[in-house]
Scaffold this motif. Structure first.
Motif, PDB file in Angstrom:
ATOM      1  N   ASN A 106       1.002  -1.290  -0.011  1.00  0.00           N
ATOM      2  CA  ASN A 106      -0.068  -0.245  -0.065  1.00  0.00           C
ATOM      3  C   ASN A 106       0.817   1.372  -0.237  1.00  0.00           C
ATOM      4  OD1 ASN A 106      -2.243  -1.748   0.273  1.00  0.00           O
ATOM      5  ND2 ASN A 106      -2.415  -1.363   2.308  1.00  0.00           N
ATOM      6  N   GLN A 107       2.052   1.222   0.270  1.00  0.00           N
ATOM      7  CA  GLN A 107       3.037   2.268   0.068  1.00  0.00           C
ATOM      8  C   GLN A 107       4.043   2.434  -1.009  1.00  0.00           C
ATOM      9  OE1 GLN A 107       4.884   2.037   3.969  1.00  0.00           O
ATOM     10  NE2 GLN A 107       6.148  -0.080   3.272  1.00  0.00           N
ATOM     11  N   LYS A 108       4.530   3.775  -1.047  1.00  0.00           N
ATOM     12  CA  LYS A 108       5.358   3.920  -2.057  1.00  0.00           C
ATOM     13  C   LYS A 108       6.769   3.115  -1.845  1.00  0.00           C
ATOM     14  CE  LYS A 108       7.694   7.907  -2.484  1.00  0.00           C
ATOM     15  NZ  LYS A 108       8.044   9.132  -2.914  1.00  0.00           N
ATOM     16  N   ILE A 109       7.322   2.603  -2.767  1.00  0.00           N
ATOM     17  CA  ILE A 109       8.387   1.627  -2.787  1.00  0.00           C
ATOM     18  C   ILE A 109       9.544   2.121  -3.730  1.00  0.00           C
ATOM     19  CG2 ILE A 109       9.435  -0.595  -2.736  1.00  0.00           C
ATOM     20  CD1 ILE A 109       7.711  -0.413  -0.487  1.00  0.00           C
ATOM     21  N   ALA A 110      10.699   2.234  -3.329  1.00  0.00           N
ATOM     22  CA  ALA A 110      11.829   2.490  -4.305  1.00  0.00           C
ATOM     23  C   ALA A 110      12.575   1.001  -4.612  1.00  0.00           C
ATOM     24  CB  ALA A 110      12.714   3.393  -3.953  1.00  0.00           C
ATOM     25  N   TYR A 111      13.232   0.956  -5.991  1.00  0.00           N
ATOM     26  CA  TYR A 111      13.932  -0.261  -6.078  1.00  0.00           C
ATOM     27  C   TYR A 111      15.145   0.224  -7.010  1.00  0.00           C
ATOM     28  CZ  TYR A 111       9.535  -3.175  -5.404  1.00  0.00           C
ATOM     29  OH  TYR A 111       8.486  -3.669  -4.760  1.00  0.00           O
ATOM     30  N   ARG A 112      16.132  -0.501  -6.593  1.00  0.00           N
ATOM     31  CA  ARG A 112      17.507  -0.453  -7.420  1.00  0.00           C
ATOM     32  C   ARG A 112      17.912  -2.113  -7.537  1.00  0.00           C
ATOM     33  NH1 ARG A 112      21.448   2.584  -3.313  1.00  0.00           N
ATOM     34  NH2 ARG A 112      22.084   0.632  -1.942  1.00  0.00           N
ATOM     35  N   ILE A 113      18.936  -2.087  -8.891  1.00  0.00           N
ATOM     36  CA  ILE A 113      19.630  -3.246  -8.883  1.00  0.00           C
ATOM     37  C   ILE A 113      21.130  -3.112  -8.664  1.00  0.00           C
ATOM     38  CG2 ILE A 113      19.891  -5.018 -10.469  1.00  0.00           C
ATOM     39  CD1 ILE A 113      17.204  -4.915 -10.065  1.00  0.00           C
ATOM     40  N   LYS A 114      21.491  -3.860  -7.926  1.00  0.00           N
ATOM     41  CA  LYS A 114      23.034  -4.150  -7.682  1.00  0.00           C
ATOM     42  C   LYS A 114      23.639  -5.179  -8.502  1.00  0.00           C
ATOM     43  CE  LYS A 114      26.533  -4.943  -3.822  1.00  0.00           C
ATOM     44  NZ  LYS A 114      26.626  -5.064  -2.252  1.00  0.00           N
ATOM     45  N   VAL A 115      24.452  -4.969  -9.261  1.00  0.00           N
ATOM     46  CA  VAL A 115      25.168  -5.815 -10.345  1.00  0.00           C
ATOM     47  C   VAL A 115      26.499  -6.316  -9.573  1.00  0.00           C
ATOM     48  CG1 VAL A 115      25.890  -6.231 -12.644  1.00  0.00           C
ATOM     49  CG2 VAL A 115      24.124  -4.670 -12.179  1.00  0.00           C
ATOM     50  N   ILE A 116      26.466  -7.497  -9.549  1.00  0.00           N
ATOM     51  CA  ILE A 116      27.705  -7.978  -8.854  1.00  0.00           C
ATOM     52  C   ILE A 116      28.560  -8.829  -9.972  1.00  0.00           C
ATOM     53  CG2 ILE A 116      29.057  -9.391  -7.109  1.00  0.00           C
ATOM     54  CD1 ILE A 116      26.498  -8.815  -5.423  1.00  0.00           C
ATOM     55  N   ASN A 117      29.744  -8.540 -10.744  1.00  0.00           N
ATOM     56  CA  ASN A 117      30.132  -9.052 -11.748  1.00  0.00           C
ATOM     57  C   ASN A 117      30.996 -10.293 -10.999  1.00  0.00           C
ATOM     58  OD1 ASN A 117      29.326  -7.483 -14.039  1.00  0.00           O
ATOM     59  ND2 ASN A 117      30.301  -5.901 -12.707  1.00  0.00           N
ATOM     60  N   LYS A 118      31.738 -10.823 -12.170  1.00  0.00           N
ATOM     61  CA  LYS A 118      32.602 -12.170 -11.583  1.00  0.00           C
ATOM     62  C   LYS A 118      33.710 -11.829 -11.222  1.00  0.00           C
ATOM     63  CE  LYS A 118      30.121 -15.209 -15.131  1.00  0.00           C
ATOM     64  NZ  LYS A 118      30.224 -15.979 -16.427  1.00  0.00           N
ATOM     65  N   ASN A 119      34.079 -10.725 -11.530  1.00  0.00           N
ATOM     66  CA  ASN A 119      35.530 -10.194 -10.791  1.00  0.00           C
ATOM     67  C   ASN A 119      35.169  -9.654  -9.397  1.00  0.00           C
ATOM     68  OD1 ASN A 119      34.466  -8.000 -11.513  1.00  0.00           O
ATOM     69  ND2 ASN A 119      36.042  -7.296 -13.085  1.00  0.00           N
ATOM     70  N   ARG A 120      33.747  -9.613  -9.024  1.00  0.00           N
ATOM     71  CA  ARG A 120      33.562  -9.028  -7.807  1.00  0.00           C
ATOM     72  C   ARG A 120      33.173  -7.456  -7.667  1.00  0.00           C
ATOM     73  NH1 ARG A 120      30.941 -12.999  -7.301  1.00  0.00           N
ATOM     74  NH2 ARG A 120      30.237 -12.295  -5.391  1.00  0.00           N
ATOM     75  N   GLU A 121      33.285  -6.846  -8.987  1.00  0.00           N
ATOM     76  CA  GLU A 121      33.006  -5.373  -9.033  1.00  0.00           C
ATOM     77  C   GLU A 121      31.525  -5.350  -8.964  1.00  0.00           C
ATOM     78  OE1 GLU A 121      34.671  -3.420 -12.498  1.00  0.00           O
ATOM     79  OE2 GLU A 121      36.743  -4.118 -12.032  1.00  0.00           O
ATOM     80  N   THR A 122      31.136  -4.081  -8.253  1.00  0.00           N
ATOM     81  CA  THR A 122      29.646  -4.009  -8.247  1.00  0.00           C
ATOM     82  C   THR A 122      29.157  -2.537  -8.732  1.00  0.00           C
ATOM     83  OG1 THR A 122      30.018  -3.114  -6.007  1.00  0.00           O
ATOM     84  CG2 THR A 122      29.540  -5.289  -5.909  1.00  0.00           C
ATOM     85  N   GLU A 123      28.160  -2.360  -9.180  1.00  0.00           N
ATOM     86  CA  GLU A 123      27.543  -1.156  -9.688  1.00  0.00           C
ATOM     87  C   GLU A 123      25.992  -1.190  -9.408  1.00  0.00           C
ATOM     88  OE1 GLU A 123      26.449   0.517 -14.185  1.00  0.00           O
ATOM     89  OE2 GLU A 123      28.740  -0.007 -13.625  1.00  0.00           O
ATOM     90  N   TYR A 124      25.762  -0.018  -9.276  1.00  0.00           N
ATOM     91  CA  TYR A 124      24.041   0.127  -8.913  1.00  0.00           C
ATOM     92  C   TYR A 124      23.271   0.812 -10.049  1.00  0.00           C
ATOM     93  CZ  TYR A 124      24.999  -0.922  -3.994  1.00  0.00           C
ATOM     94  OH  TYR A 124      25.579  -1.577  -2.930  1.00  0.00           O
ATOM     95  N   SER A 125      22.120   0.324 -10.200  1.00  0.00           N
ATOM     96  CA  SER A 125      21.301   0.955 -11.298  1.00  0.00           C
ATOM     97  C   SER A 125      20.783   2.279 -10.886  1.00  0.00           C
ATOM     98  CB  SER A 125      20.103  -0.023 -11.666  1.00  0.00           C
ATOM     99  OG  SER A 125      19.363  -0.057 -10.562  1.00  0.00           O
ATOM    100  N   ARG A 126      20.160   2.935 -11.581  1.00  0.00           N
ATOM    101  CA  ARG A 126      19.409   4.104 -10.949  1.00  0.00           C
ATOM    102  C   ARG A 126      17.980   3.633 -10.125  1.00  0.00           C
ATOM    103  NH1 ARG A 126      14.534   5.586 -13.570  1.00  0.00           N
ATOM    104  NH2 ARG A 126      14.095   4.353 -15.579  1.00  0.00           N
ATOM    105  N   VAL A 127      17.655   4.463  -9.315  1.00  0.00           N
ATOM    106  CA  VAL A 127      16.372   4.023  -8.455  1.00  0.00           C
ATOM    107  C   VAL A 127      15.101   4.551  -9.212  1.00  0.00           C
ATOM    108  CG1 VAL A 127      15.172   4.690  -6.439  1.00  0.00           C
ATOM    109  CG2 VAL A 127      17.659   4.501  -6.468  1.00  0.00           C
ATOM    110  N   VAL A 128      14.029   3.303  -9.174  1.00  0.00           N
ATOM    111  CA  VAL A 128      12.891   3.651  -9.874  1.00  0.00           C
ATOM    112  C   VAL A 128      11.816   3.425  -8.549  1.00  0.00           C
ATOM    113  CG1 VAL A 128      13.327   2.849 -11.982  1.00  0.00           C
ATOM    114  CG2 VAL A 128      12.616   1.069 -10.296  1.00  0.00           C
ATOM    115  N   GLU A 129      10.653   4.062  -8.750  1.00  0.00           N
ATOM    116  CA  GLU A 129       9.793   4.127  -7.589  1.00  0.00           C
ATOM    117  C   GLU A 129       8.355   3.575  -8.138  1.00  0.00           C
ATOM    118  OE1 GLU A 129       9.540   8.079  -5.973  1.00  0.00           O
ATOM    119  OE2 GLU A 129      11.498   7.572  -4.722  1.00  0.00           O
ATOM    120  N   ILE A 130       7.766   3.077  -7.172  1.00  0.00           N
ATOM    121  CA  ILE A 130       6.156   2.445  -7.539  1.00  0.00           C
ATOM    122  C   ILE A 130       5.459   3.053  -6.480  1.00  0.00           C
ATOM    123  CG2 ILE A 130       4.620   0.622  -7.467  1.00  0.00           C
ATOM    124  CD1 ILE A 130       5.837   0.579  -9.914  1.00  0.00           C
ATOM    125  N   ASN A 131       4.308   3.702  -6.707  1.00  0.00           N
ATOM    126  CA  ASN A 131       3.331   3.955  -5.710  1.00  0.00           C
ATOM    127  C   ASN A 131       1.960   3.567  -6.077  1.00  0.00           C
ATOM    128  OD1 ASN A 131       1.856   5.360  -3.678  1.00  0.00           O
ATOM    129  ND2 ASN A 131       2.728   7.429  -4.439  1.00  0.00           N
TER     130      ASN A 131
END
Length: 134
Positions: A106-131
């Motif tokens: 029932n509430q607004k939720i923000a989502y993002r994706i954390k990518v973990i590569n095979k070399n263990r480097e990480t990167e985040y996507s932009r944030v998207v929201e659902i209301n």
């Protein structure tokens, strides 16, 4: 005594040949391929929608074969994210598409994706929201 001197000479000759670099290949060794750095996977697109009372999160990544896993993170305040799901990469070449869904609240939720590569480097996507109340 002659055997000892002969052995020492052979060892010194071998050391001398191994230290001299002839055309990039040293004697008594096999040439090893030079590893190429892998280009890390990156989120190209991410979008969220509500369908049949479910939040549907879709994302597409580049360099899919270098991605190990994706952590779907969510937040109610847009600042503090926690793990909602773990999605494993497919190892397919080129771009890859992924999806996550869960029951809509029932509430607004923000989502993002954390990518973990095979070399263990990480990167985040932009944030998207659902209301769901809109």
């Amino acid at each position: 005594m002659i055997k000892s001197v002969t052995l020492i000479i052979l060892i010194l000759l071998r050391i001398g040949y191994q230290s001299s670099d002839i055309g990039g290949i040293t004697p008594f060794t096999s040439p090893l391929p030079v590893p190429q750095p892998a280009i890390p996977a990156k989120v190209l697109t991410i979008n969220a929608s509500i369908s049949n009372n479910k939040v549907v999160l879709n994302w597409e990544v580049s360099q899919n074969e270098t991605a190990d896993q994706f952590e779907v993170e969510k937040s109610t305040d847009g600042k503090h994210f926690f793990l909602a799901a773990l999605v494993f990469g497919t190892d397919k070449a080129e771009n890859g598409s992924y999806q996550f869904y869960e029951k809509a609240g029932n509430q607004k939720i923000a989502y993002r994706i954390k990518v973990i590569n095979k070399n263990r480097e990480t990167e985040y996507s932009r944030v998207v929201e659902i209301n769901p109340n809109v």
